[in-house]
Design an enzyme around this catalytic site. Structure first.
Site, mmCIF file in Angstrom:
data_model
loop_
_atom_site.group_PDB
_atom_site.id
_atom_site.type_symbol
_atom_site.label_atom_id
_atom_site.label_comp_id
_atom_site.label_asym_id
_atom_site.label_seq_id
_atom_site.Cartn_x
_atom_site.Cartn_y
_atom_site.Cartn_z
ATOM 1 N N CYS A 1 -5.201 13.091 13.033
ATOM 2 C CA CYS A 1 -4.987 11.660 12.773
ATOM 3 C C CYS A 1 -4.975 10.926 14.109
ATOM 4 C CB CYS A 1 -3.649 11.455 12.064
ATOM 5 S SG CYS A 1 -3.266 9.721 11.837
ATOM 6 N N ASP B 1 4.859 0.837 12.182
ATOM 7 C CA ASP B 1 3.618 0.229 11.697
ATOM 8 C C ASP B 1 3.442 -1.214 12.157
ATOM 9 O OD1 ASP B 1 3.670 1.957 8.470
ATOM 10 O OD2 ASP B 1 3.148 2.622 10.484
ATOM 11 N N ARG C 1 -4.290 10.801 4.497
ATOM 12 C CA ARG C 1 -3.188 11.757 4.570
ATOM 13 C C ARG C 1 -2.230 11.646 3.407
ATOM 14 N NH1 ARG C 1 -2.000 14.080 8.892
ATOM 15 N NH2 ARG C 1 0.133 14.277 8.177
ATOM 16 N N ARG D 1 0.621 15.089 13.118
ATOM 17 C CA ARG D 1 1.491 14.766 11.966
ATOM 18 C C ARG D 1 1.629 15.978 11.063
ATOM 19 N NH1 ARG D 1 -0.765 9.160 9.631
ATOM 20 N NH2 ARG D 1 1.166 9.214 8.430
ATOM 21 N N ARG E 1 -8.544 -0.403 5.137
ATOM 22 C CA ARG E 1 -7.673 0.605 4.520
ATOM 23 C C ARG E 1 -6.319 0.017 4.142
ATOM 24 N NH1 ARG E 1 -7.244 6.251 7.446
ATOM 25 N NH2 ARG E 1 -6.032 6.502 5.512
ATOM 26 N N LYS F 1 0.842 -1.203 0.000
ATOM 27 C CA LYS F 1 0.000 0.000 0.000
ATOM 28 C C LYS F 1 0.875 1.249 0.000
ATOM 29 C CE LYS F 1 -1.690 1.617 4.022
ATOM 30 N NZ LYS F 1 -1.359 3.009 4.351
ATOM 31 N N ASN F 2 1.861 1.292 0.878
ATOM 32 C CA ASN F 2 2.634 2.518 1.071
ATOM 33 C C ASN F 2 3.651 2.785 -0.027
ATOM 34 O OD1 ASN F 2 1.111 3.014 3.275
ATOM 35 N ND2 ASN F 2 2.670 2.471 4.782
HETATM 36 C C1 EPZ Z 1 4.475 7.075 6.324
HETATM 37 O O1 EPZ Z 1 3.729 8.170 6.842
HETATM 38 C C2 EPZ Z 1 3.504 5.885 6.288
HETATM 39 N N1 EPZ Z 1 2.359 6.216 5.457
HETATM 40 C C3 EPZ Z 1 3.020 5.566 7.700
HETATM 41 O O2 EPZ Z 1 2.231 4.364 7.633
HETATM 42 C C4 EPZ Z 1 4.217 5.265 8.570
HETATM 43 O O3 EPZ Z 1 3.783 5.077 9.890
HETATM 44 C C5 EPZ Z 1 5.205 6.455 8.529
HETATM 45 O O4 EPZ Z 1 5.581 6.751 7.176
HETATM 46 C C6 EPZ Z 1 6.488 6.160 9.300
HETATM 47 O O5 EPZ Z 1 7.096 5.013 8.838
HETATM 48 C C7 EPZ Z 1 2.458 6.060 4.120
HETATM 49 O O6 EPZ Z 1 3.474 5.721 3.559
HETATM 50 C C8 EPZ Z 1 1.225 6.327 3.325
HETATM 51 P P1 EPZ Z 1 6.609 10.470 8.280
HETATM 52 P P2 EPZ Z 1 4.355 9.664 6.784
HETATM 53 O O7 EPZ Z 1 6.498 11.754 7.542
HETATM 54 O O8 EPZ Z 1 5.216 9.812 5.605
HETATM 55 C C9 EPZ Z 1 7.148 13.808 11.652
HETATM 56 C C10 EPZ Z 1 0.339 3.001 7.876
HETATM 57 O O9 EPZ Z 1 -0.045 2.457 8.923
HETATM 58 N N2 EPZ Z 1 7.044 14.786 10.561
HETATM 59 O O10 EPZ Z 1 7.757 9.593 7.937
HETATM 60 O O11 EPZ Z 1 3.209 10.598 6.968
HETATM 61 C C11 EPZ Z 1 5.854 13.025 11.837
HETATM 62 O O12 EPZ Z 1 4.925 13.718 12.604
HETATM 63 C C12 EPZ Z 1 0.833 4.455 7.936
HETATM 64 O O13 EPZ Z 1 0.373 2.444 6.784
HETATM 65 C C13 EPZ Z 1 7.234 16.128 10.861
HETATM 66 O O14 EPZ Z 1 7.477 16.498 12.005
HETATM 67 O O15 EPZ Z 1 5.242 9.656 8.115
HETATM 68 C C14 EPZ Z 1 6.354 11.750 12.476
HETATM 69 O O16 EPZ Z 1 6.508 11.960 13.838
HETATM 70 C C15 EPZ Z 1 0.527 5.118 9.230
HETATM 71 N N3 EPZ Z 1 7.114 17.018 9.831
HETATM 72 C C16 EPZ Z 1 7.704 11.541 11.806
HETATM 73 O O17 EPZ Z 1 8.096 12.802 11.285
HETATM 74 C C17 EPZ Z 1 6.866 16.629 8.530
HETATM 75 O O18 EPZ Z 1 6.755 17.466 7.629
HETATM 76 C C18 EPZ Z 1 7.695 10.512 10.667
HETATM 77 O O19 EPZ Z 1 6.591 10.790 9.838
HETATM 78 C C19 EPZ Z 1 6.702 15.260 8.265
HETATM 79 C C20 EPZ Z 1 6.808 14.356 9.293
#
Ligand code: EPZ
Length: 422
Positions: free
Chosen positions: A117, A309, A93, A122, A401, A22-23
């Site tokens: 969320c 995850d 998202r 996030r 999902r 999916k991701n």
């Molecule tokens: C991706 O989300 C995945 N989603 C998430 O999977 C996964 O949990 C996450 O990466 C971490 O591995 C998809 O790929 C669709 P991040 P993403 O930006 O990209 C902070 C699932 O269950 N951050 O890597 O949104 C953020 O808040 C989902 O399939 C900032 O501070 O996650 C978090 O604490 C849930 N500012 C950390 O970084 C930003 O601009 C990592 O988030 C962006 C992120």
């Protein structure tokens, strides 16, 4: 609003196959916007998130069809409206990763801020920082990110690290925009997740020039144009990890096909450390567990560390371990909606800030519980497979999902899951 009725305890045994990721599929679907024409994504799972992303692409002007082969065809010849609407992005998202492709394809884009969320706060500040570094003018208006790059984007050296390390979708957004920027871009502290490597490999088949794939430093030499892709997505490592945990939680034995162990080394290492056997096999692996597992500590980290995850699913496993364990959530410090629900099933858990102390119990007990987010709900399914009695899980739309028809895939290997409309 479907619910699951799950009878336990059961012992899972047999063969199960992992679907496409999916991701990885979601950002690759966004990449179709970069190249006018018909792209073909092979192996994408049938999930509600994929359908919502298809709606998002349709809304901006693409034609999206699911072919009889199961492949997704995306015709991005005509992008009439470079706008990611709130009504779609608030439901998923990952819609945010349309921003970079729209900006570089159309010279401007308006994409709704994602909003709240269940797994915590996030922000997308790093996405915006990266796109600004490429020369985009960005402001927020009425809950929308309004981005302008009418004079095109230019290559730049960008540090994309944040308070929790790298960002997966932030890397995807900036990487896709940089492919068509003028000059060379270096992204430092890029996400190394296999899903990002898959996106970069797909972009290179479209004519992009990306090196350093799989490492924290990506170098992108901008090109004038890209061509549509025909690309097969990688297997879903989080689905594979969920099935591994399911085999261990039920003290069973699963032959997991279409699973790349190389994408799950931190997970396999943890399983072996607590007494679960994981045998590599031609198409995947065999995971078996005969008795109680040993306690351990898990700290979630960006790839190649232990994936956030799989945190909830492994919490169920450790809730049945012979001793005390600790789970520390370093990516989404508030990602613990499953804790209260597991406590309803007699798990012995104590939350301390962004950690949970787990005192292993002999057994879990069935109870009515509520799904809150995708991975928390997968954990509730695993807990129900091990619990004594009938568990009722409500709001299973969360599971749909990320897991395609999970009951139809687990029942043939020994689960007793009934889906009912509430
Ligand atoms: C991706 O989300 C995945 N989603 C998430 O999977 C996964 O949990 C996450 O990466 C971490 O591995 C998809 O790929 C669709 P991040 P993403 O930006 O990209 C902070 C699932 O269950 N951050 O890597 O949104 C953020 O808040 C989902 O399939 C900032 O501070 O996650 C978090 O604490 C849930 N500012 C950390 O970084 C930003 O601009 C990592 O988030 C962006 C992120």
């Amino acid at each position: 609003m479907d619910v699951f009725r799950i009878e336990g305890p059961v012992r899972l045994s047999g063969s199960i196959t992992v679907n496409g990721s999916k991701n990885a599929s979601l950002p690759i679907m966004a990449a179709a916007v970069l190249a006018p024409g018909k792209s073909l994504l092979k192996g994408a799972p049938q999930l509600s998130d994929i359908s919502v992303f298809s709606q998002l692409l349709e809304d901006i002007g693409c034609k999206v069809t699911r072919e009889s082969t199961g492949d997704i065809a995306i015709d991005s010849t005509a992008i009439g409206k470079p706008v990611g609407e709130y009504d779609i992005v608030r439901r998923m998202r990952a819609g945010i990763c349309i921003l970079g492709p729209l900006l570089v394809r159309c010279g401007k884009a308006e994409v709704s801020m994602p909003g709240g969320c269940a797994i915590g706060y996030r922000p997308v500040d790093i996405h915006l920082r990266g796109l600004r570094e490429l020369g985009a003018q960005i402001r927020l208006e009425n809950g929308y990110i309004v981005a302008d790059a009418t004079r095109g984007l230019r290559g730049s050296e960008i540090f994309l690290g944040g308070p929790f390390g790298s960002t997966v979708l932030g890397t995807a957004n900036v990487l896709m925009a940089a492919t068509l920027a003028k000059g060379t871009t270096v992204i430092e502290s890029a996400a190394c997740e296999p899903e990002i490597a898959d996106l970069a490999n797909c972009l290179n088949t479209m004519g992009a020039k990306i090196t350093g794939i799989g490492s924290p430093r990506l170098t992108i030499e901008g090109v004038k144009e890209l061509k549509p892709f025909a690309y097969e997505v990688i297997p879903d490592r989080i689905e594979a990890g969920t099935f591994m945990a399911a085999a261990a939680v039920t003290k069973g034995c699963l032959h997991i096909h279409n699973c790349r162990l190389g994408d799950l080394m931190a997970v396999v290492d943890k399983l072996r450390n607590i007494g679960v056997t994981v045998e590599p096999e031609k198409t995947g692996c065999i995971v078996a567990c005969s008795g109680s597992v040993s306690p351990t500590d898990i700290t979630t980290q960006p790839y190649p560390g232990f994936p956030t995850d799989l945190q909830a699913q492994f919490m169920v496993l450790l809730a049945l371990a012979a001793g005390n364990s600790i789970v520390i959530e370093k990516i989404f410090p508030d990602r613990f909606m499953h804790v209260a629900e597991l406590a309803r099933m007699a798990a012995n858990l104590r939350k301390e800030g962004s950690a949970v102390i787990i005192s292993g119990v002999k057994k879990l007990i069935a109870a009515p519980v509520m799904a809150s987010d995708l991975r928390a709900s997968a954990a509730l399914v695993l807990a129900a497979l091990a619990a004594e009695g009938e568990t009722i899980i409500s709001r299973v739309y969360h599971i749909d999902r990320g897991y395609e028809k999970i009951e139809q895939r687990l029942n043939p290997v020994g689960a007793k899951i009934i889906r009912e409309s509430d």
